[in-house]
Write a protein that holds these residues in place. Structure first.
Motif, PDB file in Angstrom:
ATOM      1  N   PRO A   1      38.178  24.818 -27.023  1.00  0.00           N
ATOM      2  CA  PRO A   1      38.611  24.258 -28.518  1.00  0.00           C
ATOM      3  C   PRO A   1      38.722  22.702 -28.383  1.00  0.00           C
ATOM      4  O   PRO A   1      39.422  22.405 -27.474  1.00  0.00           O
ATOM      5  N   ASN A   2      38.123  22.147 -29.502  1.00  0.00           N
ATOM      6  CA  ASN A   2      38.323  20.671 -29.442  1.00  0.00           C
ATOM      7  C   ASN A   2      39.477  20.272 -30.398  1.00  0.00           C
ATOM      8  O   ASN A   2      39.407  20.679 -31.447  1.00  0.00           O
ATOM      9  N   PRO A   3      40.560  19.577 -29.756  1.00  0.00           N
ATOM     10  CA  PRO A   3      41.603  19.136 -30.474  1.00  0.00           C
ATOM     11  C   PRO A   3      41.285  18.358 -31.918  1.00  0.00           C
ATOM     12  O   PRO A   3      42.041  18.584 -32.915  1.00  0.00           O
ATOM     13  N   ASP A   4      40.337  17.789 -31.776  1.00  0.00           N
ATOM     14  CA  ASP A   4      39.975  17.117 -33.036  1.00  0.00           C
ATOM     15  C   ASP A   4      39.576  17.751 -34.114  1.00  0.00           C
ATOM     16  O   ASP A   4      39.999  17.956 -35.438  1.00  0.00           O
ATOM     17  N   PHE A   5      39.008  19.029 -33.881  1.00  0.00           N
ATOM     18  CA  PHE A   5      38.612  20.104 -34.874  1.00  0.00           C
ATOM     19  C   PHE A   5      39.767  20.956 -35.288  1.00  0.00           C
ATOM     20  O   PHE A   5      39.815  20.827 -36.455  1.00  0.00           O
ATOM     21  N   TRP A   6      40.535  21.153 -34.446  1.00  0.00           N
ATOM     22  CA  TRP A   6      42.019  21.930 -34.780  1.00  0.00           C
ATOM     23  C   TRP A   6      42.950  20.987 -35.671  1.00  0.00           C
ATOM     24  O   TRP A   6      43.625  21.507 -36.512  1.00  0.00           O
TER      25      TRP A   6
ATOM     26  N   GLY B   1      29.428  11.698 -30.426  1.00  0.00           N
ATOM     27  CA  GLY B   1      29.266  10.610 -31.315  1.00  0.00           C
ATOM     28  C   GLY B   1      30.718  10.156 -32.088  1.00  0.00           C
ATOM     29  O   GLY B   1      31.827  10.712 -31.588  1.00  0.00           O
ATOM     30  N   GLU B   2      30.833   9.306 -33.011  1.00  0.00           N
ATOM     31  CA  GLU B   2      31.908   8.599 -33.569  1.00  0.00           C
ATOM     32  C   GLU B   2      32.875   9.874 -34.369  1.00  0.00           C
ATOM     33  O   GLU B   2      32.217  10.653 -34.895  1.00  0.00           O
ATOM     34  N   LEU B   3      34.127   9.677 -34.187  1.00  0.00           N
ATOM     35  CA  LEU B   3      35.015  10.530 -34.741  1.00  0.00           C
ATOM     36  C   LEU B   3      35.050  10.878 -36.334  1.00  0.00           C
ATOM     37  O   LEU B   3      35.009  11.757 -36.651  1.00  0.00           O
ATOM     38  N   ALA B   4      34.876   9.586 -36.911  1.00  0.00           N
ATOM     39  CA  ALA B   4      34.648   9.603 -38.263  1.00  0.00           C
ATOM     40  C   ALA B   4      33.461  10.572 -38.988  1.00  0.00           C
ATOM     41  O   ALA B   4      33.616  10.972 -39.881  1.00  0.00           O
ATOM     42  N   VAL B   5      32.301  10.453 -37.968  1.00  0.00           N
ATOM     43  CA  VAL B   5      31.141  11.168 -38.343  1.00  0.00           C
ATOM     44  C   VAL B   5      31.446  12.787 -38.022  1.00  0.00           C
ATOM     45  O   VAL B   5      31.221  13.374 -38.897  1.00  0.00           O
ATOM     46  N   TYR B   6      31.972  12.953 -36.984  1.00  0.00           N
ATOM     47  CA  TYR B   6      32.509  14.531 -36.595  1.00  0.00           C
ATOM     48  C   TYR B   6      33.409  14.898 -37.717  1.00  0.00           C
ATOM     49  O   TYR B   6      33.333  16.069 -38.293  1.00  0.00           O
ATOM     50  N   ASP B   7      34.293  14.072 -38.212  1.00  0.00           N
ATOM     51  CA  ASP B   7      35.357  14.499 -39.240  1.00  0.00           C
ATOM     52  C   ASP B   7      34.757  15.004 -40.416  1.00  0.00           C
ATOM     53  O   ASP B   7      35.033  15.777 -41.112  1.00  0.00           O
ATOM     54  N   ARG B   8      33.681  14.231 -40.896  1.00  0.00           N
ATOM     55  CA  ARG B   8      33.179  14.342 -42.209  1.00  0.00           C
ATOM     56  C   ARG B   8      32.380  15.629 -42.121  1.00  0.00           C
ATOM     57  O   ARG B   8      32.607  16.535 -43.025  1.00  0.00           O
ATOM     58  N   HIS B   9      31.858  16.008 -41.209  1.00  0.00           N
ATOM     59  CA  HIS B   9      31.149  17.360 -41.100  1.00  0.00           C
ATOM     60  C   HIS B   9      31.913  18.327 -40.912  1.00  0.00           C
ATOM     61  O   HIS B   9      31.798  19.684 -41.777  1.00  0.00           O
ATOM     62  N   VAL B  10      32.867  18.296 -39.955  1.00  0.00           N
ATOM     63  CA  VAL B  10      33.654  19.279 -39.700  1.00  0.00           C
ATOM     64  C   VAL B  10      34.644  20.017 -40.779  1.00  0.00           C
ATOM     65  O   VAL B  10      34.936  20.761 -40.938  1.00  0.00           O
ATOM     66  N   ARG B  11      35.224  18.807 -41.577  1.00  0.00           N
ATOM     67  CA  ARG B  11      36.030  19.034 -42.573  1.00  0.00           C
ATOM     68  C   ARG B  11      35.228  19.741 -43.562  1.00  0.00           C
ATOM     69  O   ARG B  11      35.830  20.777 -44.112  1.00  0.00           O
ATOM     70  N   ALA B  12      33.984  19.351 -43.924  1.00  0.00           N
ATOM     71  CA  ALA B  12      33.064  20.542 -44.874  1.00  0.00           C
ATOM     72  C   ALA B  12      33.045  21.837 -44.238  1.00  0.00           C
ATOM     73  O   ALA B  12      33.161  22.802 -45.073  1.00  0.00           O
ATOM     74  N   ILE B  13      33.209  22.072 -42.992  1.00  0.00           N
ATOM     75  CA  ILE B  13      32.935  23.412 -42.537  1.00  0.00           C
ATOM     76  C   ILE B  13      34.288  24.056 -42.754  1.00  0.00           C
ATOM     77  O   ILE B  13      34.463  25.234 -43.337  1.00  0.00           O
ATOM     78  N   CYS B  14      35.528  23.355 -42.607  1.00  0.00           N
ATOM     79  CA  CYS B  14      36.796  23.735 -42.726  1.00  0.00           C
ATOM     80  C   CYS B  14      37.066  24.078 -44.091  1.00  0.00           C
ATOM     81  O   CYS B  14      37.634  25.315 -44.599  1.00  0.00           O
ATOM     82  N   ARG B  15      36.522  23.245 -45.195  1.00  0.00           N
ATOM     83  CA  ARG B  15      36.701  23.446 -46.497  1.00  0.00           C
ATOM     84  C   ARG B  15      35.848  24.787 -46.960  1.00  0.00           C
ATOM     85  O   ARG B  15      36.456  25.551 -47.721  1.00  0.00           O
ATOM     86  N   ARG B  16      34.739  25.032 -46.687  1.00  0.00           N
ATOM     87  CA  ARG B  16      33.731  26.135 -47.079  1.00  0.00           C
ATOM     88  C   ARG B  16      34.689  27.574 -46.619  1.00  0.00           C
ATOM     89  O   ARG B  16      34.754  28.303 -47.254  1.00  0.00           O
TER      90      ARG B  16
END
Ligand SMILES: [Zn+2]
Ligand SMILES: [Zn+2]
Length: 257
Positions: free
Chosen positions: A200-205, A163-178
């Motif tokens: 590995p997904n470049p957006d994640f990294w 789906g949308e990158l903005a959605v992915y970003d929100r959830h994945v950022r929470a994982i990185c932060r925790r």
């Protein structure tokens, strides 16, 4: 790379070679440490269900014994560690932990191959644009990290969100932060990298780089030669450098007791 904590054995039904061959390859690499983390056995509550990509509970004693033997044999040359790659399936996890604690295991890595669990949920690599599933992946893996039982988070980007990158970003950022708060490294998975998987997904990294995440390389070796692939490691380091990430070489193991 001075250590690899993500190594399989044929007990998971999709790896090859003897444990000793993985150790020999790690010696060739000059690693200080090699950790085995084959797919954990699990106890499911659906009669007749058998998870095909993991060892059976009755194989765990042999896994432990084999690795303890090698640890003793190689003790002057390399540090060998006994781990398992485990999913966090909330309702099944207590029983798993009870079983695993009967063995002298050094650590667990989190590999969330399915959400909810295998019999009632969805496999993480299955492409989906459903935010509800991504949200579940996030919630479930955060809960896993919060247990304090996982040494690191393997292929944290295995969930295949289309789906949308903005959605992915929100959830994945929470994982990185925790993970950062809890000082749990995120694994850049070299197997997925070599095979051109969706991770590995470049957006994640990129996001991990922005969040200042601690990152470690994991071979995810399913064959002895994959324990150390210098060409691949160099390419991974280049890619991560582009996101401002310098992977750590070693990590402290978290006890499962
Ligand atoms: Zn995995
Ligand atoms: Zn693995």
């Amino acid at each position: 790379m001075q250590a690899n904590y993500h190594t399989h054995t044929p007990r998971c039904n999709h790896a090859e070679g003897k444990e000793r061959e993985y150790v020999e390859r790690a010696l060739e690499a000059g690693f200080e440490a090699l950790g085995f983390s084959d797919h954990t056995p699990y106890f499911f509550d659906v009669p007749g269900y058998y998870s095909s990509f993991r060892m059976r509970p009755e194989q765990l004693p042999d896994y432990v014994e084999t690795l303890l033997g090698l640890r003793e044999e190689y003790k002057d040359r390399i540090g060998l560690y006994l781990g398992l790659e485990a999913e966090y399936y909330p309702k099944l996890f207590p029983k798993l932990l009870y079983y695993l604690r009967q063995f002298p295991l050094d650590y667990l890595i989190l590999g969330q191959h399915a959400i909810y669990n295998e019999t009632e949920g969805v496999y993480s690599p299955r492409p989906t644009d459903d935010e509800k599933l991504l949200d579940q992946y996030r919630g479930q893996t955060l809960e896993a990290l919060d247990t304090g039982l996982f040494t690191y988070f393997a292929h944290p980007d295995i969930f295949h969100f289309t789906g949308e990158l903005a959605v992915y970003d929100r959830h994945v950022r929470a994982i990185c932060r925790r993970a950062k708060e809890l000082e749990i490294p995120l694994e850049f998975n070299l197997l997925g990298f070599s095979e051109g998987k969706h991770y590995p997904n470049p957006d994640f990294w990129r996001i991990a780089g922005e969040e200042g995440s601690t990152v470690i390389l994991g071979s995810d070796a399913h064959a002895p030669e994959d324990t150390w692939r210098p060409d691949l490691i160099a390419r991974a380091e280049d890619l991560l450098a582009g996101f401002g990430i310098a992977p750590i070489e070693k990590t402290a193991l978290r006890p499962i007791r």
